[in-house]
Design a protein around this motif. Structure first.
Motif, PDB file in Angstrom:
ATOM      1  N   PRO A 120       0.815  -1.224   0.000  1.00 18.00           N
ATOM      2  CA  PRO A 120       0.000   0.000   0.000  1.00 18.00           C
ATOM      3  C   PRO A 120       0.852   1.278   0.000  1.00 18.00           C
ATOM      4  N   ALA A 121       1.943   1.273   0.741  1.00 13.57           N
ATOM      5  CA  ALA A 121       2.822   2.447   0.783  1.00 13.57           C
ATOM      6  C   ALA A 121       3.517   2.670  -0.556  1.00 13.57           C
ATOM      7  N   VAL A 122       3.868   1.593  -1.239  1.00 17.04           N
ATOM      8  CA  VAL A 122       4.510   1.705  -2.554  1.00 17.04           C
ATOM      9  C   VAL A 122       3.524   2.268  -3.575  1.00 17.04           C
ATOM     10  N   VAL A 123       2.273   1.831  -3.510  1.00 15.58           N
ATOM     11  CA  VAL A 123       1.256   2.354  -4.426  1.00 15.58           C
ATOM     12  C   VAL A 123       1.057   3.849  -4.177  1.00 15.58           C
ATOM     13  N   GLU A 124       1.079   4.270  -2.919  1.00 20.00           N
ATOM     14  CA  GLU A 124       0.956   5.694  -2.605  1.00 20.00           C
ATOM     15  C   GLU A 124       2.172   6.465  -3.130  1.00 20.00           C
ATOM     16  N   LEU A 125       3.372   5.913  -2.971  1.00 16.90           N
ATOM     17  CA  LEU A 125       4.567   6.566  -3.513  1.00 16.90           C
ATOM     18  C   LEU A 125       4.477   6.651  -5.038  1.00 16.90           C
ATOM     19  N   ASP A 126       4.003   5.598  -5.672  1.00 17.01           N
ATOM     20  CA  ASP A 126       3.798   5.584  -7.119  1.00 17.01           C
ATOM     21  C   ASP A 126       2.844   6.713  -7.525  1.00 17.01           C
ATOM     22  N   ARG A 127       1.781   6.905  -6.761  1.00 17.86           N
ATOM     23  CA  ARG A 127       0.825   7.977  -7.052  1.00 17.86           C
ATOM     24  C   ARG A 127       1.512   9.343  -6.961  1.00 17.86           C
ATOM     25  N   VAL A 128       2.323   9.532  -5.933  1.00 22.66           N
ATOM     26  CA  VAL A 128       3.009  10.811  -5.720  1.00 22.66           C
ATOM     27  C   VAL A 128       4.064  11.056  -6.804  1.00 22.66           C
ATOM     28  N   CYS A 129       4.826  10.026  -7.126  1.00 20.15           N
ATOM     29  CA  CYS A 129       5.937  10.177  -8.085  1.00 20.15           C
ATOM     30  C   CYS A 129       5.518  10.073  -9.551  1.00 20.15           C
ATOM     31  N   THR A 140      13.089  -1.166  -2.350  1.00 24.44           N
ATOM     32  CA  THR A 140      12.419  -0.063  -1.674  1.00 24.44           C
ATOM     33  C   THR A 140      13.408   0.586  -0.718  1.00 24.44           C
ATOM     34  N   LEU A 141      13.280   1.871  -0.599  1.00 25.92           N
ATOM     35  CA  LEU A 141      14.077   2.638   0.351  1.00 25.92           C
ATOM     36  C   LEU A 141      13.110   3.085   1.432  1.00 25.92           C
ATOM     37  N   ILE A 142      13.328   2.611   2.647  1.00 25.14           N
ATOM     38  CA  ILE A 142      12.379   2.838   3.726  1.00 25.14           C
ATOM     39  C   ILE A 142      13.026   3.657   4.832  1.00 25.14           C
ATOM     40  N   VAL A 196       7.887   4.531   3.005  1.00 21.36           N
ATOM     41  CA  VAL A 196       8.568   4.130   1.769  1.00 21.36           C
ATOM     42  C   VAL A 196       8.860   5.423   1.020  1.00 21.36           C
ATOM     43  N   MET A 197      10.139   5.769   0.924  1.00 25.63           N
ATOM     44  CA  MET A 197      10.523   7.049   0.322  1.00 25.63           C
ATOM     45  C   MET A 197      11.165   6.899  -1.054  1.00 25.63           C
ATOM     46  N   GLY A 198      11.394   5.663  -1.481  1.00 22.82           N
ATOM     47  CA  GLY A 198      11.965   5.451  -2.804  1.00 22.82           C
ATOM     48  C   GLY A 198      11.723   4.034  -3.279  1.00 22.82           C
ATOM     49  N   ILE A 255      15.025  -1.124 -16.606  1.00 28.56           N
ATOM     50  CA  ILE A 255      14.623  -0.396 -15.411  1.00 28.56           C
ATOM     51  C   ILE A 255      13.298   0.282 -15.727  1.00 28.56           C
ATOM     52  N   THR A 256      12.251  -0.203 -15.067  1.00 26.65           N
ATOM     53  CA  THR A 256      10.900   0.239 -15.375  1.00 26.65           C
ATOM     54  C   THR A 256      10.430   1.371 -14.478  1.00 26.65           C
ATOM     55  N   VAL A 257      10.936   1.411 -13.259  1.00 27.19           N
ATOM     56  CA  VAL A 257      10.522   2.417 -12.279  1.00 27.19           C
ATOM     57  C   VAL A 257      11.731   2.828 -11.451  1.00 27.19           C
ATOM     58  N   LEU A 258      11.886   4.116 -11.254  1.00 26.76           N
ATOM     59  CA  LEU A 258      12.859   4.633 -10.303  1.00 26.76           C
ATOM     60  C   LEU A 258      12.319   5.977  -9.813  1.00 26.76           C
ATOM     61  N   GLY A 259      11.956   6.023  -8.538  1.00 32.11           N
ATOM     62  CA  GLY A 259      11.368   7.245  -8.008  1.00 32.11           C
ATOM     63  C   GLY A 259      11.689   7.454  -6.544  1.00 32.11           C
ATOM     64  N   VAL A 260      11.821   8.719  -6.178  1.00 30.89           N
ATOM     65  CA  VAL A 260      12.068   9.121  -4.793  1.00 30.89           C
ATOM     66  C   VAL A 260      10.989  10.130  -4.411  1.00 30.89           C
ATOM     67  N   HIS A 261      10.448   9.981  -3.225  1.00 29.90           N
ATOM     68  CA  HIS A 261       9.431  10.912  -2.733  1.00 29.90           C
ATOM     69  C   HIS A 261       9.964  12.343  -2.858  1.00 29.90           C
ATOM     70  N   PRO A 262       9.137  13.282  -3.316  1.00 30.26           N
ATOM     71  CA  PRO A 262       9.589  14.671  -3.520  1.00 30.26           C
ATOM     72  C   PRO A 262      10.270  15.297  -2.296  1.00 30.26           C
ATOM     73  N   ASP A 263       9.877  14.913  -1.097  1.00 29.46           N
ATOM     74  CA  ASP A 263      10.498  15.474   0.110  1.00 29.46           C
ATOM     75  C   ASP A 263      11.935  15.032   0.310  1.00 29.46           C
ATOM     76  N   TYR A 264      12.359  13.995  -0.410  1.00 25.22           N
ATOM     77  CA  TYR A 264      13.703  13.438  -0.210  1.00 25.22           C
ATOM     78  C   TYR A 264      14.586  13.527  -1.448  1.00 25.22           C
ATOM     79  N   ARG A 265      14.133  14.207  -2.464  1.00 23.76           N
ATOM     80  CA  ARG A 265      14.917  14.313  -3.700  1.00 23.76           C
ATOM     81  C   ARG A 265      16.128  15.230  -3.514  1.00 23.76           C
ATOM     82  N   GLY A 266      17.134  15.009  -4.360  1.00 24.04           N
ATOM     83  CA  GLY A 266      18.323  15.848  -4.337  1.00 24.04           C
ATOM     84  C   GLY A 266      19.297  15.516  -3.222  1.00 24.04           C
TER      85      GLY A 266
END
Length: 180
Positions: free
Chosen positions: A15-24, A47-49, A64-66, A79-90
């Motif tokens: 569920p947390a990964v699906v939410e991260l997918d929605r955000v990213c 996953t990066l937790i 789950v932040m990435g 590589i089909t998906v690579l994403g980091v939550h916007p609050d943790y980018r950079g």
């Protein structure tokens, strides 16, 4: 003390990964899509937790932040998906996830890696180029929501001795970056 952990995706975090997918990615994959990936022997999902401080007054659950997903197709890592939550980018977390995917590709004895990226995603373009990816093509209108093309990036030589040295160098660089 709070800490971060890179681990394979488990059903508990779906569920947390699906939410991260929605955000990213605005909901690229559903929970059923991620379940299929979990069940596939050809798929690796990292996953990066973030685990907040235990005994903190808020008692926050892990976040789950990435995420990264790689498919093993014949001798190629896609590589089909690579994403980091916007609050943790950079902060270097994307580098860690890409490094982890490439290391898994190396362990699977895959020879090359490919991915698609939007031309407007400058941060991702820079990341992939740092890891030796080069543009080799374009998929017109690849991103349905924006109509933007997808640039096809490719990196070969994953089983060469030089790539093994690159992996060690990237691991060192990522460690130094994240320790700051």
């Amino acid at each position: 003390m709070a800490f971060f952990q890179l681990q394979e995706l488990t059903a508990e975090y779906l569920p947390a990964v699906v939410e991260l997918d929605r955000v990213c990615f605005d909901g690229l994959w559903t929970i059923d899509g991620y379940r299929r990936e979990l069940d596939s022997p050809n798929s690796d999902i990292c996953t990066l937790i973030y685990f907040p401080e235990i005994d903190s007054p808020e008692e926050m659950p892990p976040l789950v932040m990435g995420i990264s997903c790689m498919w093993a197709i014949v001798d190629e890592a896609h590589i089909t998906v690579l994403g980091v939550h916007p609050d943790y980018r950079g902060q270097g977390w994307g580098q860690l996830l890409l490094y982890a995917s490439l290391k898994l590709a190396y362990k699977r004895k895959l020879h090359r890696a490919t991915l698609e990226v939007a031309p407007s995603n400058k941060a991702a373009l820079s990341l992939y180029q740092k890891f030796g990816f080069r543009e080799v093509g374009r998929r017109r209108g690849y991103y349905q929501k924006t109509g933007e093309d997808g640039l096809i990036f490719w990196r070969g030589g994953l089983q060469n001795a030089e790539f093994e040295k690159d992996l060690k160098l990237w691991e060192e660089r990522v460690s130094v970056r994240l320790s700051k």
